[in-house]
Every structure is written in C-alpha cells, then in structure tokens.
Design a protein around this motif. Structure first.
Motif, PDB file in Angstrom:
ATOM      1  N   GLN A   1       0.776  -1.143   0.089  1.00 27.43           N
ATOM      2  CA  GLN A   1       0.060  -0.035  -0.280  1.00 27.43           C
ATOM      3  C   GLN A   1       1.319   1.064  -0.029  1.00 27.43           C
ATOM      4  OE1 GLN A   1      -3.283   0.296   2.711  1.00 27.43           O
ATOM      5  NE2 GLN A   1      -2.715  -2.596   2.846  1.00 27.43           N
ATOM      6  N   SER A   2       2.490   1.156   0.274  1.00 24.73           N
ATOM      7  CA  SER A   2       2.843   2.318   0.519  1.00 24.73           C
ATOM      8  C   SER A   2       3.568   2.731  -0.796  1.00 24.73           C
ATOM      9  CB  SER A   2       4.422   1.816   1.227  1.00 24.73           C
ATOM     10  OG  SER A   2       5.267   1.037   0.389  1.00 24.73           O
TER      11      SER A   2
ATOM     12  N   CYS B   1     -14.579   3.983  -1.664  1.00 21.03           N
ATOM     13  CA  CYS B   1     -14.112   5.054  -2.191  1.00 21.03           C
ATOM     14  C   CYS B   1     -12.426   5.644  -1.992  1.00 21.03           C
ATOM     15  CB  CYS B   1     -14.785   5.851  -2.638  1.00 21.03           C
ATOM     16  SG  CYS B   1     -15.011   7.373  -3.827  1.00 21.03           S
ATOM     17  N   ASP B   2     -12.320   5.705  -3.192  1.00 17.42           N
ATOM     18  CA  ASP B   2     -10.698   6.241  -2.450  1.00 17.42           C
ATOM     19  C   ASP B   2     -11.326   8.998  -3.018  1.00 17.42           C
ATOM     20  OD1 ASP B   2      -8.573   7.649  -2.283  1.00 17.42           O
ATOM     21  OD2 ASP B   2      -7.986   7.604  -4.249  1.00 17.42           O
TER      22      ASP B   2
ATOM     23  N   THR C   1      -5.808   7.973   1.949  1.00 20.93           N
ATOM     24  CA  THR C   1      -4.563   9.096   2.604  1.00 20.93           C
ATOM     25  C   THR C   1      -4.770  10.158   3.190  1.00 20.93           C
ATOM     26  OG1 THR C   1      -3.528   9.967   0.295  1.00 20.93           O
ATOM     27  CG2 THR C   1      -2.675   7.473   1.323  1.00 20.93           C
ATOM     28  N   GLU C   2      -6.313  10.958   2.598  1.00 20.52           N
ATOM     29  CA  GLU C   2      -6.482  11.962   3.392  1.00 20.52           C
ATOM     30  C   GLU C   2      -7.141  11.989   4.797  1.00 20.52           C
ATOM     31  OE1 GLU C   2      -6.727  15.698   3.643  1.00 20.52           O
ATOM     32  OE2 GLU C   2      -6.867  15.031   1.139  1.00 20.52           O
ATOM     33  N   SER C   3      -6.138  12.269   5.292  1.00 20.36           N
ATOM     34  CA  SER C   3      -6.960  12.886   6.811  1.00 20.36           C
ATOM     35  C   SER C   3      -7.068  14.314   7.156  1.00 20.36           C
ATOM     36  CB  SER C   3      -5.047  12.373   7.511  1.00 20.36           C
ATOM     37  OG  SER C   3      -3.939  13.131   7.269  1.00 20.36           O
ATOM     38  N   GLN C   4      -7.201  15.097   6.508  1.00 26.14           N
ATOM     39  CA  GLN C   4      -8.087  16.472   7.035  1.00 26.14           C
ATOM     40  C   GLN C   4      -9.197  16.435   7.562  1.00 26.14           C
ATOM     41  OE1 GLN C   4      -6.727  20.168   4.660  1.00 26.14           O
ATOM     42  NE2 GLN C   4      -5.899  18.414   2.476  1.00 26.14           N
ATOM     43  N   GLU C   5      -9.179  17.594   8.466  1.00 27.17           N
ATOM     44  CA  GLU C   5     -10.307  16.535   8.824  1.00 27.17           C
ATOM     45  C   GLU C   5     -11.657  17.548   8.595  1.00 27.17           C
ATOM     46  OE1 GLU C   5     -11.693  15.525  12.125  1.00 27.17           O
ATOM     47  OE2 GLU C   5      -9.638  14.660  12.197  1.00 27.17           O
ATOM     48  N   ALA C   6     -11.480  18.762   7.647  1.00 29.34           N
ATOM     49  CA  ALA C   6     -11.630  19.311   6.863  1.00 29.34           C
ATOM     50  C   ALA C   6     -12.812  17.829   6.237  1.00 29.34           C
ATOM     51  CB  ALA C   6     -11.876  20.758   6.027  1.00 29.34           C
TER      52      ALA C   6
ATOM     53  N   THR D   1      -7.492   5.100   7.376  1.00 24.74           N
ATOM     54  CA  THR D   1      -7.166   6.218   6.733  1.00 24.74           C
ATOM     55  C   THR D   1      -6.281   5.110   6.573  1.00 24.74           C
ATOM     56  OG1 THR D   1      -7.864   8.174   8.116  1.00 24.74           O
ATOM     57  CG2 THR D   1      -5.580   7.797   6.554  1.00 24.74           C
ATOM     58  N   LYS D   2      -5.016   5.110   4.567  1.00 25.41           N
ATOM     59  CA  LYS D   2      -4.547   4.346   4.254  1.00 25.41           C
ATOM     60  C   LYS D   2      -2.946   3.984   4.987  1.00 25.41           C
ATOM     61  CE  LYS D   2      -5.982   4.210  -0.362  1.00 25.41           C
ATOM     62  NZ  LYS D   2      -5.891   4.953  -1.805  1.00 25.41           N
ATOM     63  N   PRO D   3      -2.336   3.368   5.196  1.00 27.74           N
ATOM     64  CA  PRO D   3      -2.529   2.312   4.417  1.00 27.74           C
ATOM     65  C   PRO D   3      -4.056   1.111   6.343  1.00 27.74           C
ATOM     66  CG  PRO D   3      -0.161   2.320   6.094  1.00 27.74           C
ATOM     67  CD  PRO D   3      -0.940   3.909   5.762  1.00 27.74           C
TER      68      PRO D   3
END
Lengths: 380, 121
Positions: free
Chosen positions: A311-312, B52-53, B83-88, B103-105
């Motif tokens: 996944q990286s 969904c990404d 990978t998006e981790s923004q609270e907004a 959140t990935k991974p």
C-alpha cells in the motif's frame, strides 16, 4: 555560487576603491581645516562624529548594494539553467512513479495469485485432515471393523458350509448305526429261523413218510434263513465300512474346522496388521497435512503482510505526484519570468502545504518528526 | 448469494489489494478507476456497498458521493478509503453521507469487518 556572477563582482570593485579614496581625502581635508580654523572642541568632535557616521553608512550601503547586485545577477544567471533542468527532473520523477506503480501492480498480481493458490491448498489439506482425525490407530481399526468383517466374510461363509456338511455326516453316522442295528436284528431273526427250520426238520423226520413234504419246507426255510443271515452279515459289514468312513470324515472335518479357526484368526490378525499399517501411514499423512496446512497459513499471513506493505506504493505515488505538480508550477513560473518577493514565497509554500493529503507530507514540509499512525476506521 | 462491492480508486495496486481482501471474504467486486468511471458502472446492477478513494482524476471521491445521492443508489453505504486525513475533508464526507472513513494504509481484515458491518446494517 555560479561562475557567471564573478565578472560582475569584479567590475563593481574599482568604483568602491575610488569612493574610499575620496572619503579618505575628505577626512584629511577636514582635519587640515580643523587645524587651521581652530574650532571649539565640541565642534571638532561633532565634525569627526559626522564623518564617522557618514563613512559607516556608506560602508553599509556599499555592502547592501554589492549583495543585492550579486544575488540578482546570480538569479538571473541561474534562471535558464533551472528552467531547463526542472522539466527534466519532473519527467524523471513522473517516469519513476509510473514505473514503480506498474511494477507494484505486477507484483501485486503475482502475490495475489500465490495467495489464492495457498488458500486453495490449505482448503484442500483441511478437507483431507478432517477425514483422518481419529486419535489413534486402535480407534481407527475399531472404526473400520465393519470393513474387516466384510473382508473375512467369504471365509466365514465357507466355514459355515463346512459345519453344515459335518452336521449331515453326523446324522448319516447315526442312520448307519441304526441300519447296522437293524441288520443285526435281521441276523438274529435269521439265526432263530434257522433253529426253527432245524427243529421242523427234526420233527419232519420223526413223522416219517408223512413228514417228508414238511421236511422239504423246513429245508427251504432254513436255506432262506441262511441267505437272510448272509445278507444281514453283508449289510452289517457294509454298514460298518460306511460308518467307519463317516467317522473318519467327521474326524477329518473336525480337524479342518480347528485349522480353519486358526487360519481365520491368523487371517484376521494379518488383516489387522495390514490395516493398522495403512491407517498408521494415513495418520502420518494427516499429521504431515496438518503441518503443511500450518506452514501454508503462516506463508499466507506473510503474503498478506507483504500486500499491506504494498500500500506504500500508493502513498509514494501521491508524494511524487505532488512534487511533480509543484515542479510543473515552478517551471511555468520561471517561463513567465515573474518576480518572486517574500510574499510570493510565503503564498507558494502555503499553497504547497494545502495540497498535501497525508500527515507525512505535512511533517516533511515542516521538518517535523514523522507521525506513526495506527490504522483506524471512523464510523459516522 | 454473494454481495457486490464497488471499488473506486485510481491506483491499480490499491484496487488489487482491496479486491483480494474482499474476494477472500466471499464478496463479488466491481472496479472503477475514478468517480466518472464509477458513475458508468452504476448501470442498474445491485451494489451493496461502495469503497471509494478521495483524490482521483476527472471526478474525485467526494464529488462522486454527492452525485450518488441524486441517483437510485442514494441508500448504498459508502466507505472512504484514502490517504486524506484532513478533518475538513472528513467533515465534508460525513455531510455528503459517507458512513465510514478509513485512512491508508489499512489492515485488510479491518476493512472486511467494516464492510460486513455496513452491509448487514
């Protein structure tokens, strides 16, 4: 620093030397005037301080001008180089990103196939081990007792048939004994008849001529009695022979019966040994199968960990894509020849910071320690 | 009958990882490379859940989810896997009707658990 900036620095040097000489000359003239005019001490001190401040200010300006001229010249000189190199870097980064993504995709497909095959193998070995989960060979033998019995069934049937024959021989022996007894009785009757015929002959001879006919009959009766006795004797002899044969057959059959029992026991024991060996091998196979299953499960878990690490690739791809986009913007900006003041630098960095999606990118941007984040699912 | 999951992600390798995890758990999988492709895949077939990404070319994940609410698939639960981790962004997703944010991974088993939970709900 780039060699292109060196000639500009050397051309600004003579101007600076002339100014220095002028300042020294003006200082000398001032000192000469103070000596001639003899001004008050405070005026001389004020004039000297003024000169010192002027010289210091001039020196500072000179350094500032020299610095700005130098950096401006360097930037101007390096801009074409950056314009040329930046798109190349961008293409290299993009190419590396695409190659790694393609390779990772192929690796993932391969690992996926391996994982599927392993899963099939584990499923198969699980199915096999279920069939052979009996704890010991003895219990397996017990489980397969019906099969052993069916194996020995023909032998048991043959023995049963032999038992029937033996029973019939017993019955035949008894019949023969009865027949012999009957023959003995006939012989006794014959003997008695002979005695009666003999008496009749004696009485016929006493009767003289009148008893001659009776003597013939008595003689005939005696002959018949003798013949009956002979037949009875033959019957007895024949019956004795048959009875002897029956007895002999019975003894032989009894002996065979005992042999059959022993043979059956031997066959059963041999069959149990064979089946025990077979089941022992199957148990070993089952153990091996379970070990293989455990090994397969371990490998599959390892493959899953590898897949997790793959996944990286997506994260790497996003990081490179972000850098590539920014390089692109830098390249466009250089082509436009725009001025980059401190405000524009801040705006650029703020925009870049806002374009990140991962915490790691933000940490890298600000030079912080990378965040170690646990996988978490937020349900809304 | 196996439940069908739609995976929307522009990364082929990531789709592969998610696909393997879900197929192992006996789900059927339909793949889409971005939001626009996902819209084309919503052709009347029964979709039990969407993974969904967020950041994708042509149509991003949040735009796709907003579009989804105007279709017959508006009640289909959506898990954002990103990978998006923004609270907004998470707040935007929550407002658009997203049911879970991963959140990935990620651990495949955790994703499968989340899918099972939302499919059963």
């Amino acid at each position: 620093m780039l060699p292109a900036s060196t000639p500009d620095a050397s051309t600004s040097q003579p101007t600076g030397q002339v100014a220095t000489v002028l300042l020294v000359a003006l200082g000398a003239i001032s000192g000469w005037l103070i000596g001639i005019l003899q001004p008050p001490a405070w005026a001389a001190a004020l004039l000297t301080a003024g000169w010192v401040i002027a010289i210091h200010a001039w020196a500072q300006r000179k350094r500032s001008v020299a610095g700005s001229e130098s950096s401006g010249d360097e930037a101007a000189a390096s801009a074409p180089l950056v314009e040329g190199v930046l798109p190349i870097w961008r293409r290299h980064v993009e190419s590396a990103r695409l190659h790694s993504e393609e390779s990772m995709g192929q690796l993932l497909t391969s690992f996926g196939t391996i994982s599927e095959r392993l899963e099939e193998a584990i499923r198969y070995t699980q199915g096999q081990s279920i069939k052979h989960q009996a704890p010991s060979v003895e219990s397996l033998l017990s489980n397969h007792d019906d099969a052993l019995k069916s194996m020995l069934a023909p032998m048991r049937a043959m023995q049963s048939t032999r038992d029937d024959v033996l029973a019939r021989l017993d019955a035949l022996g008894k019949d023969m004994a009865d027949l012999r007894q009957s023959a003995l009785q006939i012989k006794q009757l014959s003997r008695r008849t002979t005695m009666v015929a003999l008496n009749a002959s004696v009485e016929a001879s006493r009767a003289g001529e009148h008893g001659s006919g009776f003597a013939v009959v008595a003689d005939e009766v005696q002959q018949l009695a003798n013949q009956c006795g002979q037949v009875a004797q033959q019957m007895m002899a024949r019956t004795a022979t048959i009875e002897e044969s029956v007895t002999s057959s019975r003894l032989e059959n009894a002996s065979l019966d005992r042999s059959d029992d022993a043979l059956q026991s031997q066959a059963e024991a041999a069959a149990r040994v064979v089946v025990a060996d077979l089941l022992g091998d199957l148990s070993q196979l089952s153990r091996t199968s379970r070990e293989l299953q455990a090994a397969g499960t371990a490998v599959q878990e390892e493959v899953e960990r590898v897949l997790l690490n793959f996944q990286s690739q997506d994260r790497l791809s996003q990081m490179l894509e972000c850098v590539t986009k920014d390089m692109n913007l830098m390249s466009e900006w250089l082509e436009q020849g725009s001025d980059l003041g401190a405000e524009q630098v801040d705006a650029w960095l703020t925009r870049l910071d806002a374009s990140y999606t991962m915490e790691e990118q933000r940490s890298d941007h600000h030079g912080n320690t990378a965040i170690q984040r646990e996988t978490a699912i937020e349900f809304f | 009958m196996a439940k069908t999951i739609l995976i929307v992600d522009d990364s082929g390798s990531f789709r592969q990882v998610v696909k393997m995890a879900l197929q192992k758990a006996a789900y059927e999988v339909v793949e889409a490379i971005d939001g626009q492709d996902a819209c084309a895949k919503l052709d009347g077939r029964k979709i039990h859940l969407i993974v969904c990404d967020v950041n994708m070319p042509r149509m991003d994940g949040l735009t796709f989810v907003k579009h989804l609410k105007t279709t017959n698939y508006k009640f289909t639960p959506v898990i954002m896997l990103t990978t998006e981790s923004q609270e907004a962004k998470k707040a935007e997703g929550r407002a658009a009707g997203v049911r879970a944010w991963v959140t990935k991974p990620f651990q495949p088993s955790q994703l499968v658990d989340a899918v099972a939970k939302l499919c059963a709900a």
